[in-house]
Design a protein around this motif. Structure first.
Motif, mmCIF file in Angstrom:
data_model
loop_
_atom_site.group_PDB
_atom_site.id
_atom_site.type_symbol
_atom_site.label_atom_id
_atom_site.label_comp_id
_atom_site.label_asym_id
_atom_site.label_seq_id
_atom_site.Cartn_x
_atom_site.Cartn_y
_atom_site.Cartn_z
ATOM 1 N N ARG A 148 -3.754 7.697 -18.764
ATOM 2 C CA ARG A 148 -3.858 6.269 -18.447
ATOM 3 C C ARG A 148 -2.902 5.417 -19.268
ATOM 4 N NH1 ARG A 148 -9.739 4.621 -19.630
ATOM 5 N NH2 ARG A 148 -8.793 2.574 -19.226
ATOM 6 N N LEU A 149 -2.137 6.033 -20.163
ATOM 7 C CA LEU A 149 -1.253 5.260 -21.033
ATOM 8 C C LEU A 149 -0.068 4.718 -20.239
ATOM 9 C CD1 LEU A 149 -0.775 4.339 -23.953
ATOM 10 C CD2 LEU A 149 0.562 6.414 -24.311
ATOM 11 N N ALA A 150 0.092 3.396 -20.238
ATOM 12 C CA ALA A 150 1.181 2.759 -19.486
ATOM 13 C C ALA A 150 2.449 2.657 -20.311
ATOM 14 C CB ALA A 150 0.746 1.369 -19.030
ATOM 15 N N GLY A 151 2.320 2.557 -21.617
ATOM 16 C CA GLY A 151 3.497 2.440 -22.469
ATOM 17 C C GLY A 151 3.124 1.925 -23.840
ATOM 18 N N VAL A 152 4.068 2.053 -24.770
ATOM 19 C CA VAL A 152 3.880 1.601 -26.153
ATOM 20 C C VAL A 152 5.013 0.639 -26.484
ATOM 21 C CG1 VAL A 152 3.727 2.283 -28.576
ATOM 22 C CG2 VAL A 152 2.800 3.788 -26.803
ATOM 23 N N ILE A 153 4.646 -0.561 -26.885
ATOM 24 C CA ILE A 153 5.631 -1.551 -27.323
ATOM 25 C C ILE A 153 5.519 -1.653 -28.842
ATOM 26 C CG2 ILE A 153 6.460 -3.912 -27.132
ATOM 27 C CD1 ILE A 153 5.068 -4.061 -24.421
ATOM 28 N N THR A 154 6.560 -1.231 -29.543
ATOM 29 C CA THR A 154 6.554 -1.197 -31.009
ATOM 30 C C THR A 154 7.242 -2.438 -31.559
ATOM 31 O OG1 THR A 154 6.718 1.218 -30.899
ATOM 32 C CG2 THR A 154 7.158 0.185 -33.027
ATOM 33 N N ILE A 155 6.536 -3.162 -32.401
ATOM 34 C CA ILE A 155 7.128 -4.310 -33.103
ATOM 35 C C ILE A 155 7.460 -3.838 -34.512
ATOM 36 C CG2 ILE A 155 6.830 -6.705 -33.817
ATOM 37 C CD1 ILE A 155 4.636 -6.962 -31.721
ATOM 38 N N LEU A 178 4.722 14.307 -28.131
ATOM 39 C CA LEU A 178 3.750 13.229 -28.296
ATOM 40 C C LEU A 178 2.428 13.496 -27.589
ATOM 41 C CD1 LEU A 178 6.173 10.227 -27.720
ATOM 42 C CD2 LEU A 178 5.289 11.028 -29.903
ATOM 43 N N GLY A 179 2.469 14.308 -26.551
ATOM 44 C CA GLY A 179 1.244 14.572 -25.797
ATOM 45 C C GLY A 179 1.038 13.622 -24.637
ATOM 46 N N PHE A 180 1.979 12.696 -24.376
ATOM 47 C CA PHE A 180 1.836 11.780 -23.254
ATOM 48 C C PHE A 180 3.215 11.507 -22.651
ATOM 49 C CE2 PHE A 180 2.045 9.076 -27.077
ATOM 50 C CZ PHE A 180 3.159 8.293 -26.790
ATOM 51 N N ASP A 181 3.190 11.054 -21.382
ATOM 52 C CA ASP A 181 4.420 10.713 -20.670
ATOM 53 C C ASP A 181 4.386 9.220 -20.364
ATOM 54 O OD1 ASP A 181 6.735 10.625 -19.214
ATOM 55 O OD2 ASP A 181 5.854 11.488 -17.399
ATOM 56 N N ALA A 182 4.862 8.432 -21.314
ATOM 57 C CA ALA A 182 4.882 6.979 -21.160
ATOM 58 C C ALA A 182 6.031 6.436 -22.003
ATOM 59 C CB ALA A 182 3.553 6.358 -21.600
ATOM 60 N N PRO A 183 6.614 5.313 -21.590
ATOM 61 C CA PRO A 183 7.758 4.778 -22.339
ATOM 62 C C PRO A 183 7.349 4.207 -23.696
ATOM 63 C CG PRO A 183 7.108 3.251 -20.612
ATOM 64 C CD PRO A 183 6.296 4.487 -20.406
ATOM 65 N N ILE A 184 8.220 4.397 -24.685
ATOM 66 C CA ILE A 184 8.067 3.760 -25.997
ATOM 67 C C ILE A 184 9.198 2.762 -26.136
ATOM 68 C CG2 ILE A 184 8.123 4.100 -28.492
ATOM 69 C CD1 ILE A 184 6.810 6.761 -28.130
ATOM 70 N N HIS A 185 8.853 1.490 -26.246
ATOM 71 C CA HIS A 185 9.834 0.414 -26.369
ATOM 72 C C HIS A 185 9.856 -0.090 -27.810
ATOM 73 C CE1 HIS A 185 9.894 0.316 -21.982
ATOM 74 N NE2 HIS A 185 8.568 0.155 -21.972
ATOM 75 N N LEU A 186 10.957 -0.711 -28.199
ATOM 76 C CA LEU A 186 11.101 -1.285 -29.537
ATOM 77 C C LEU A 186 11.518 -2.736 -29.427
ATOM 78 C CD1 LEU A 186 11.297 -1.176 -32.633
ATOM 79 C CD2 LEU A 186 13.643 -0.321 -32.368
ATOM 80 N N LEU A 187 10.654 -3.616 -29.905
ATOM 81 C CA LEU A 187 11.009 -5.024 -30.095
ATOM 82 C C LEU A 187 11.317 -5.180 -31.580
ATOM 83 C CD1 LEU A 187 11.340 -7.900 -29.135
ATOM 84 C CD2 LEU A 187 8.867 -8.219 -29.320
ATOM 85 N N MET A 188 12.604 -5.260 -31.903
ATOM 86 C CA MET A 188 13.052 -5.117 -33.283
ATOM 87 C C MET A 188 13.103 -6.464 -33.996
ATOM 88 S SD MET A 188 16.242 -2.862 -34.639
ATOM 89 C CE MET A 188 17.519 -3.887 -33.898
#
Length: 701
Positions: free
Chosen positions: A147-154, A176-186
């Protein structure tokens, strides 16, 4: 037996009336008959095929199954970096603003649950660096990963626990164990550089009197500066001469160790052309000073049972080099034994008390009498030796109360107590004085007063009076038994009994003779751990611990200065044995200074080279492989502001210019099933019967 053919939320269930083997056998038989009919070009064969299919359809009894699905919301994670580097510049404010904006945008997407996970801080973060992936895995422990849609990292991008991506088809999913995008807001400005000082080789201990070698390097990150930088060095708070070193090249420094115990060096590079933080401009190094070998000279005035005890006690200490002489035939002893038959070694007084006197760390006179063995000039040498940092221990015997006592030589200048001429010959138990219960030499010999009652008795004591020093132990009639004093730069100890050997033999239970002599000897040789007026500070597990030792009244508070300059007053708590303690949290890396107004102590906190501040620049390079592997995107807060959020399918692009994608997983839970016949059986039978009749009609023409 039901078989399902699924299309979306609908499926077709087969409920065969006859067993499958029977159906298959009938089908084979009927198929053979049809083939024969086609081969003979028999009329009505087509309608026979139709009739057969309708009969099979009726025998399979198909039904339409509809699943009642409850579609689950996907989970979007906002992973917030709260590591120390996120407090640099405006990063903390940018982080809070970004979190608020993401919450607002995510609230507009009704098919999403939002989870905010914060991490990266803690007392070990400066040493271990920013650990976000472990925090993410723990935060998702109760979330179905499908159910993981994605991870937005600040974050500023400096993450130090990234998984290794295997070169397989699964890539990031396998790690990671999941198929979802990891984004970076730097957060932070990726164009800003920083100067850092790195220790490349640092010793943890060194020999007293000899320098230790330190290797370090100064780098200007994000700059091609090849100039020079001034480096200042402080040893236990005292400044050493500064040095100028080239940037970008490893350098070597010789740091002097002047005393035993802990020596704290603070090495600081001047500010660089660009500075994000000055934390990594300073490195704190703690070096434990040890003596190479302690040289002890033991002179026994005559053979007696205690002589071997002294020798054994000193030889048992691996750090001690012992030279022992026993006067077997003093000058006043006359007999008819020829000189060539005497198995005696001449006492090398010139070599010991003139040429090599300063090489000894401690001189022990054990029941030594002044019988003309040492010229008076050498006693003056010993006095000067003590005043300039040497140490003397005098263990008195019966002769110490007579006319040949050392107290009747020039050595009386350095003795704080002197015999009266009387000797007590009866049993008594040595006991600690009130000062002795606080002095580090003797305080830890007992836990309470009852322990002293278990010590064995001694049976001889030289009566003495004191004019100075500290009396740590009393003997018979409360008379001084063990006296310590400082003379100039040196130290002197006096033991007014020669019966320490009774404890070694275990008489009446014995006593702590080995620990007593070891502590007296090391105090005389100026061991820092045995200083009676002392202030110590250490940082353990993110906590500053302070210990104040004193023979007198302890101060109420001490001042503790943190690396950032903040000063805190810490109340001292008396724990007995002359010790008082205080503590406070010490989350910051660097040098902590503690003072009671007279003494200062230093404590180094954190790793030699902080992983968290090794590179404080904002950069997506550490996370780039993970972001690329998951299809995520990078956006710099200061340059581009907020990204827009989109819902994307599993096969679509997951990021683009100015936007982050959140995957639609379409996960659901089946809450019920509705089943109805696809075609009623009687209709199928009528249709098949009609096809048979048409086949007969066609054949009859």
């Amino acid at each position: 037996m039901n078989d399902l053919i699924t299309i979306g939320a609908y499926s077709v269930a087969l409920n065969p009336i006859l067993p499958w083997p029977v159906l298959i056998a009938l089908g084979v038989l009927y198929g053979g008959l049809l083939l024969f009919a086609f081969a003979r070009h028999a009329r009505g064969t087509t309608w026979r095929v139709v009739a057969g299919l309708l009969i099979v359809f009726a025998l399979l009894d198909p039904s339409l199954v509809e699943e009642q699905r409850n579609y689950q919301k996907d989970v979007a994670v906002v992973l917030v970096d709260r590591s120390p580097s996120q407090n640099l510049g405006n990063r903390a404010q940018e982080t809070n603003d970004a979190l608020a904006e993401l919450r607002r945008q995510l609230a507009l997407l009704p098919d999403l649950d939002v989870r905010v996970i914060e991490g990266g801080g803690g007392p070990d973060s400066a040493e271990k660096g920013t650990e976000l992936m472990g925090v993410l895995q723990r935060g998702l422990a109760d979330v179905p990963l499908r159910r993981l849609a994605g991870v937005i990292t600040i974050s500023d991008g400096q993450v130090h626990d990234l998984p290794a991506l295997a070169a397989t088809d699964q890539g990031a999913k396998g790690a990671l164990g999941f198929d979802a995008p990891i984004h970076l807001l730097m957060t932070g400005d990726p164009k800003q550089g920083d100067r850092r000082l790195m220790l490349t080789e640092a010793p943890s201990f060194g020999l007293v009197g000899k320098p230790v070698e330190l290797k370090f390097k100064i780098d200007d990150l994000g700059s091609d500066n090849a100039g020079a930088a001034m480096v200042t060095i402080r040893r236990d708070g005292q400044a050493l001469p500064p040095v100028s070193v080239p940037v970008g090249q490893e350098q070597t420094l010789q740091l002097p160790i002047e005393h035993g115990g802990q020596t704290v060096f603070e090495i600081t590079a001047e500010d660089g052309p660009q500075e994000i933080t000055k934390v990594n401009n300073t490195a704190v190094l703690s070096v434990n000073g040890v003596r190479d070998r302690l040289k002890v000279l033991l002179i026994s005035g005559e053979p007696y049972p205690g002589e071997r005890v002294w020798r054994n006690l000193l030889k048992s200490d691996p750090s001690v080099d012992l030279i022992h002489f026993t006067i077997l035939r003093p000058p006043n002893k006359q007999d008819a034994t020829p000189i060539n038959e005497l198995a005696l070694i001449s006492f090398p007084i010139d070599e010991l008390f003139d040429t090599k006197l300063k090489q000894f760390d401690l001189i022990i006179f054990d029941r030594f009498q002044h019988l003309g063995i040492l010229p008076e000039e050498y006693f003056f040498h010993i006095v000067d030796y003590v005043k300039n940092g040497g140490a003397v221990l005098e263990s008195a015997g019966p002769s110490s109360a007579g006319q040949f006592s050392l107290y009747k030589t020039p050595l009386q200048e350095i003795f704080s107590a002197s015999p009266t001429g009387d000797v007590i010959q009866r049993g008594y138990r040595p006991s600690l004085t009130e000062i002795g219960k606080r002095h580090p030499v003797t305080a830890d010999l007992i836990k309470n007063d009852a322990d002293q009652q278990k010590w064995g008795r001694w049976f001889r004591q030289i009566v003495a009076t004191t004019r100075g020093g500290n009396t740590l132990m009393n003997g018979a009639d409360g008379l001084p038994l063990l006296v310590l004093d400082r003379i100039g730069k040196g130290r002197v100890a006096e033991l007014f009994s020669d019966q320490l050997w009774l404890w070694s033999k275990g008489f009446e239970g014995g006593g702590p003779q080995a620990e007593l002599i070891r502590r007296v000897g090391h105090w005389l040789m100026q061991e820092p751990d045995l200083e009676e007026e002392d202030l110590r500070a250490t940082v353990i597990d993110g906590k500053l611990e302070v210990q104040r030792r004193s023979l007198g009244t302890q101060p109420a508070t001490v001042d503790a200065t943190a690396p950032d300059g903040r000063v805190a007053k810490l109340p001292l708590t008396d724990i007995g044995h002359g010790k008082a303690t205080a503590e406070m949290p010490a989350p910051d890396q660097g040098l902590y200074r503690v003072t009671d107004g007279q003494k200062e102590a230093f404590a180094a906190s954190g790793a030699l080279n902080s992983l968290e501040f090794r590179d404080p620049r904002a950069s997506d390079e550490p996370m780039a492989p993970l972001i690329t592997a998951t299809g995520g995107g990078v956006q710099v807060y200061e340059e581009s502001g907020w990204p827009t959020l989109r819902r994307v399918s599993a096969q679509s692009e997951r990021s683009g210019r100015g936007w982050f994608g959140l995957k639609q997983n379409q996960d659901y839970v089946v809450t019920g099933i509705a089943q109805s016949p696809l075609v009623p059986a009687w209709i199928a039978l009528l249709a098949s019967l009609g096809a048979v009749l048409l086949a007969w009609k066609r054949e009859g023409r």
